[in-house]
Design a protein around this motif. Structure first.
Motif, PDB file in Angstrom:
ATOM      1  N   UNK A  25      26.433   9.420 -19.440  1.00 23.62           N
ATOM      2  CA  UNK A  25      25.157   9.706 -18.777  1.00 23.62           C
ATOM      3  C   UNK A  25      23.981   9.199 -19.605  1.00 23.62           C
ATOM      4  N   UNK A  26      24.134   9.191 -20.928  1.00 23.13           N
ATOM      5  CA  UNK A  26      23.089   8.573 -21.766  1.00 23.13           C
ATOM      6  C   UNK A  26      22.955   7.088 -21.419  1.00 23.13           C
ATOM      7  N   UNK A  27      24.105   6.433 -21.339  1.00 23.88           N
ATOM      8  CA  UNK A  27      24.111   5.008 -21.021  1.00 23.88           C
ATOM      9  C   UNK A  27      23.470   4.780 -19.652  1.00 23.88           C
ATOM     10  N   UNK A  28      23.848   5.643 -18.701  1.00 23.57           N
ATOM     11  CA  UNK A  28      23.277   5.541 -17.362  1.00 23.57           C
ATOM     12  C   UNK A  28      21.764   5.652 -17.395  1.00 23.57           C
ATOM     13  N   UNK A  29      21.286   6.646 -18.106  1.00 23.44           N
ATOM     14  CA  UNK A  29      19.845   6.850 -18.223  1.00 23.44           C
ATOM     15  C   UNK A  29      19.171   5.611 -18.811  1.00 23.44           C
ATOM     16  N   UNK A  30      19.836   5.051 -19.824  1.00 22.44           N
ATOM     17  CA  UNK A  30      19.293   3.877 -20.504  1.00 22.44           C
ATOM     18  C   UNK A  30      19.173   2.714 -19.520  1.00 22.44           C
ATOM     19  N   UNK A  31      20.242   2.503 -18.741  1.00 24.34           N
ATOM     20  CA  UNK A  31      20.257   1.357 -17.833  1.00 24.34           C
ATOM     21  C   UNK A  31      19.277   1.534 -16.678  1.00 24.34           C
ATOM     22  N   UNK A  32      19.186   2.754 -16.155  1.00 29.33           N
ATOM     23  CA  UNK A  32      18.236   2.997 -15.071  1.00 29.33           C
ATOM     24  C   UNK A  32      16.825   2.656 -15.526  1.00 29.33           C
ATOM     25  N   UNK A  33      16.509   3.100 -16.728  1.00 26.76           N
ATOM     26  CA  UNK A  33      15.174   2.812 -17.239  1.00 26.76           C
ATOM     27  C   UNK A  33      14.986   1.325 -17.507  1.00 26.76           C
ATOM     28  N   UNK A  34      16.089   0.653 -17.773  1.00 22.49           N
ATOM     29  CA  UNK A  34      16.025  -0.774 -18.043  1.00 22.49           C
ATOM     30  C   UNK A  34      15.480  -1.519 -16.822  1.00 22.49           C
ATOM     31  N   UNK A  35      15.758  -0.990 -15.644  1.00 25.78           N
ATOM     32  CA  UNK A  35      15.205  -1.533 -14.407  1.00 25.78           C
ATOM     33  C   UNK A  35      13.696  -1.648 -14.446  1.00 25.78           C
ATOM     34  N   UNK A  36      13.083  -0.610 -14.950  1.00 24.10           N
ATOM     35  CA  UNK A  36      11.627  -0.581 -15.075  1.00 24.10           C
ATOM     36  C   UNK A  36      11.160  -1.801 -15.847  1.00 24.10           C
ATOM     37  N   UNK A  37      11.845  -2.007 -16.961  1.00 26.02           N
ATOM     38  CA  UNK A  37      11.495  -3.103 -17.835  1.00 26.02           C
ATOM     39  C   UNK A  37      11.669  -4.441 -17.120  1.00 26.02           C
ATOM     40  N   UNK A  38      12.807  -4.584 -16.410  1.00 27.16           N
ATOM     41  CA  UNK A  38      13.054  -5.832 -15.689  1.00 27.16           C
ATOM     42  C   UNK A  38      11.966  -6.083 -14.655  1.00 27.16           C
ATOM     43  N   UNK A  39      11.574  -5.011 -13.956  1.00 27.42           N
ATOM     44  CA  UNK A  39      10.517  -5.134 -12.953  1.00 27.42           C
ATOM     45  C   UNK A  39       9.268  -5.751 -13.549  1.00 27.42           C
ATOM     46  N   UNK A  40       8.892  -5.223 -14.684  1.00 26.87           N
ATOM     47  CA  UNK A  40       7.685  -5.742 -15.333  1.00 26.87           C
ATOM     48  C   UNK A  40       7.897  -7.176 -15.801  1.00 26.87           C
ATOM     49  N   UNK A  41       9.080  -7.422 -16.349  1.00 26.15           N
ATOM     50  CA  UNK A  41       9.370  -8.740 -16.878  1.00 26.15           C
ATOM     51  C   UNK A  41       9.225  -9.807 -15.795  1.00 26.15           C
ATOM     52  N   UNK A  42       9.856  -9.578 -14.622  1.00 26.67           N
ATOM     53  CA  UNK A  42       9.804 -10.589 -13.564  1.00 26.67           C
ATOM     54  C   UNK A  42       8.409 -10.735 -12.999  1.00 26.67           C
ATOM     55  N   UNK A  43       7.718  -9.646 -12.938  1.00 25.62           N
ATOM     56  CA  UNK A  43       6.333  -9.663 -12.491  1.00 25.62           C
ATOM     57  C   UNK A  43       5.516 -10.616 -13.360  1.00 25.62           C
ATOM     58  N   UNK A  44       5.706 -10.501 -14.668  1.00 26.07           N
ATOM     59  CA  UNK A  44       4.884 -11.300 -15.575  1.00 26.07           C
ATOM     60  C   UNK A  44       5.401 -12.721 -15.750  1.00 26.07           C
ATOM     61  N   UNK A  45       6.568 -13.021 -15.201  1.00 28.88           N
ATOM     62  CA  UNK A  45       7.001 -14.403 -15.151  1.00 28.88           C
ATOM     63  C   UNK A  45       6.060 -15.187 -14.237  1.00 28.88           C
ATOM     64  N   UNK A  46       5.467 -14.508 -13.245  1.00 25.62           N
ATOM     65  CA  UNK A  46       4.615 -15.173 -12.269  1.00 25.62           C
ATOM     66  C   UNK A  46       3.131 -15.060 -12.621  1.00 25.62           C
ATOM     67  N   UNK A  47       2.761 -13.880 -13.122  1.00 31.67           N
ATOM     68  CA  UNK A  47       1.349 -13.682 -13.461  1.00 31.67           C
ATOM     69  C   UNK A  47       1.237 -13.460 -14.954  1.00 31.67           C
ATOM     70  N   UNK A  48       0.210 -14.013 -15.547  1.00 30.83           N
ATOM     71  CA  UNK A  48       0.115 -13.844 -16.990  1.00 30.83           C
ATOM     72  C   UNK A  48      -0.567 -12.527 -17.345  1.00 30.83           C
ATOM     73  N   UNK A  49      -1.378 -12.007 -16.402  1.00 29.82           N
ATOM     74  CA  UNK A  49      -1.959 -10.700 -16.687  1.00 29.82           C
ATOM     75  C   UNK A  49      -2.322  -9.960 -15.409  1.00 29.82           C
ATOM     76  N   UNK A  50      -2.422  -8.633 -15.518  1.00 29.52           N
ATOM     77  CA  UNK A  50      -2.769  -7.800 -14.385  1.00 29.52           C
ATOM     78  C   UNK A  50      -4.049  -7.056 -14.725  1.00 29.52           C
ATOM     79  N   UNK A  51      -5.103  -7.335 -13.960  1.00 33.96           N
ATOM     80  CA  UNK A  51      -6.378  -6.650 -14.172  1.00 33.96           C
ATOM     81  C   UNK A  51      -6.770  -6.631 -15.652  1.00 33.96           C
ATOM     82  N   UNK A  52      -6.553  -7.713 -16.332  1.00 33.60           N
ATOM     83  CA  UNK A  52      -6.991  -7.796 -17.713  1.00 33.60           C
ATOM     84  C   UNK A  52      -5.999  -7.274 -18.738  1.00 33.60           C
ATOM     85  N   UNK A  53      -4.857  -6.751 -18.270  1.00 38.84           N
ATOM     86  CA  UNK A  53      -3.860  -6.292 -19.228  1.00 38.84           C
ATOM     87  C   UNK A  53      -2.753  -7.333 -19.363  1.00 38.84           C
ATOM     88  N   UNK A  54      -2.390  -7.621 -20.585  1.00 34.68           N
ATOM     89  CA  UNK A  54      -1.340  -8.619 -20.797  1.00 34.68           C
ATOM     90  C   UNK A  54       0.046  -7.974 -20.728  1.00 34.68           C
TER      91      UNK A  54
END
Lengths: 257, 262
Positions: A25-54
């Protein structure tokens, strides 16, 4: 405090009984949260910044919010799962013990598997720090500590509201997830990107911005110095939550036996 | 000394017919029914007394126990236990009582019983000396040696019940509430539990209030019974009042219930 230590040990010992399940379940928690990170990562592949935040600044923000949420979930889990505490009659037991009931609810559930999420949050946090070129000082480190404290308190406040509603009805509580899980999802970006109205709402009504956006500005050297102290103000959010809880306890009708 | 005076407790129960359409209707409009669980209940129990509190299912037994132990707040009436009102002075009051719910466990499921006891020691702030003395005494009287190192989930029901009772008595309470303590137990465990309760009452002068459906429990333990039905006290007296003229207490009780339309 000693009693809380005892509660903690009991949970630790219980978990030791099921090591594999705990690790998974620790591993599961880790991987679920990893999704969050991926979401941001792919987002920033297209845009270099959001409302002034890098990219790195958003990662820092996301890491902190996730850490705040995980801490609240690990330690205030009793309120998060309060419905089951009531329906299993555990709350009756809590009431026949000579200790504060809030303290006992906190002690009755400590979700140690959330450590997986905490680890993921720390990874993002460290990466964010390394990449964002923040000039670190002692006061900034203290500001981060305050953010974690204030954030854990605000999210716990929502769990307390949720638990208080359990005293009156156990139906239709899913909408509370907007405030908890929803806030975690949206909290990965600084609140200001959602517009001025949302920012105002999250400043004066639901103090999300006080634990995330304003202190973040301070960390990034774009905000006033007092922004660092705003998480303390956010802790005041707990007061109305506790009032609601007290009202709920008075209305408590136990489940049949 | 326990005094209860004109206590009333009402529950609001939502009701609807079975089936999907009525479930859908209930989403928008709910009908409630008021259940008078307790309707003017009064009694007095002296220190050191052992009382059987009986009645059919749903008569209000558990509600009474829950009010006496500070879990529920009644709408009307007063209740004083050694000078304290349970729902107002909850923390002070519960230091002096022990509660055993026969159907629910208070022990932590996955850890050895002793760990649960240690936690209770901390919760009740029992000092080390008194704790050791009580634990020794209870281990001896309930035959717990050998069970204390076992995780709760691996105990049989009878073993668990003995541990539950010990857990409720570690802090030397003056009053012990037992809510169906022998439910589901085999003959040996039942006798062990009864013997223990008798000894406890004789040696420590603990006030015991017992709810049960097992008339043999009552016969073995108490001389006084309080009988409740539909929220009213129907009888406060002796077991012989019911048993008279019948072959067994169960028959006497059944005919008593019938004559009161319970």
């Amino acid at each position: 405090m000693k009693l809380y230590g005892k509660f903690f040990m009991i949970h630790l010992k219980s978990i030791m009984q099921y090591k594999t399940s705990f690790l998974l379940s620790c591993l599961g928690q880790f991987l679920v949260s990893f999704n969050l990170f991926l979401g941001i990562y792919f987002m920033f592949r297209r845009f270099s910044q959001v409302e002034g935040f890098t990219y790195s600044e958003v990662l820092l923000c996301c890491g902190i919010t996730l850490l705040e949420f995980s801490l609240a979930e690990a330690f205030a889990r009793g309120f998060d799962t309060f419905g089951s505490i009531v329906s299993r009659g555990e709350f009756d037991r809590i009431l026949v013990r000579p200790r504060n009931e809030i303290f006992q609810v906190l002690g009755s559930r400590i979700e140690l598997s959330r450590i997986g999420r905490v680890l993921q949050a720390i990874v993002m946090f460290i990466y964010g720090i390394r990449a964002s070129h923040i000039h670190w000082t002692l006061t900034k480190a203290a500001a981060v500590a305050l953010m974690l404290l204030g954030g854990a308190v605000v999210f716990s406040g929502f769990f307390v509201i949720y638990a208080s509603i359990c005293f009156f009805t156990i139906e239709g509580l899913e909408f509370m997830n907007i405030f908890t899980d929803g806030a975690r999802e949206y909290g990965k970006y600084p609140v200001s990107i959602y517009g001025k109205k949302v920012l105002q709402l999250c400043t004066f009504v639901i103090p999300y911005a006080l634990i995330q956006y304003y202190p973040l500005l301070y960390l990034l050297d774009t905000g006033e110095a007092y922004y660092a102290l705003l998480p303390l103000a956010a802790c005041l959010f707990m007061l109305p939550c506790l009032v609601l809880w007290k009202i709920g306890v008075r209305h408590y009708v136990s489940s049949g036996s | 000394m326990i005094t209860m005076q004109d206590v009333c407790k009402t529950y609001k129960v939502s009701k609807r017919d079975a089936g999907f359409s009525s479930a859908f209707k209930a989403l928008f409009h709910k009908e409630y029914e008021l259940i008078h669980a307790l309707d003017g209940v009064s009694f007095t129990i002296r220190d050191g007394e052992m009382v059987g509190y009986i009645g059919p299912n749903g008569a209000g037994k558990s509600s009474t126990i829950k009010i006496l132990s500070g879990i529920l707040t009644p709408e009307e009436g007063t209740c004083l236990i050694d000078g304290l009102t349970p729902w107002k002075n909850r923390i002070e009051h519960v230091k002096n009582i022990g509660v055993v719910f026969g159907q629910r466990t208070q022990l932590w499921w996955d850890v050895p019983v002793l760990d649960s006891f240690e936690l209770l020691k901390e919760i009740y702030r029992i000092d080390a000396h008194a704790y050791r003395r009580n634990l020794e005494q209870l281990t001896d009287m309930l035959g717990l040696s050998g069970l204390l190192q076992t995780p709760t989930r691996q105990l049989s029901l009878g073993q668990r019940m003995r541990c539950e009772i010990a857990a409720s008595l570690l802090h030397d309470p003056k009053i012990l509430f037992l809510d169906e303590p022998t439910i589901g137990l085999d003959a040996v465990s039942k006798l062990a539990v009864r013997d223990f309760i008798l000894r406890l009452n004789a040696e420590k002068k603990t006030t015991v209030i017992l709810t049960t459906h097992d008339m043999q429990d009552i016969e073995a333990l108490t001389s006084r019974i309080i009988l409740i039905g539909r929220g009213h006290i129907l009888l406060d007296g002796n077991l012989t009042d019911i048993k008279e003229g019948f072959a067994s207490t169960d028959e006497g009780l059944a005919s008593f219930y019938q004559s009161h339309n319970l």
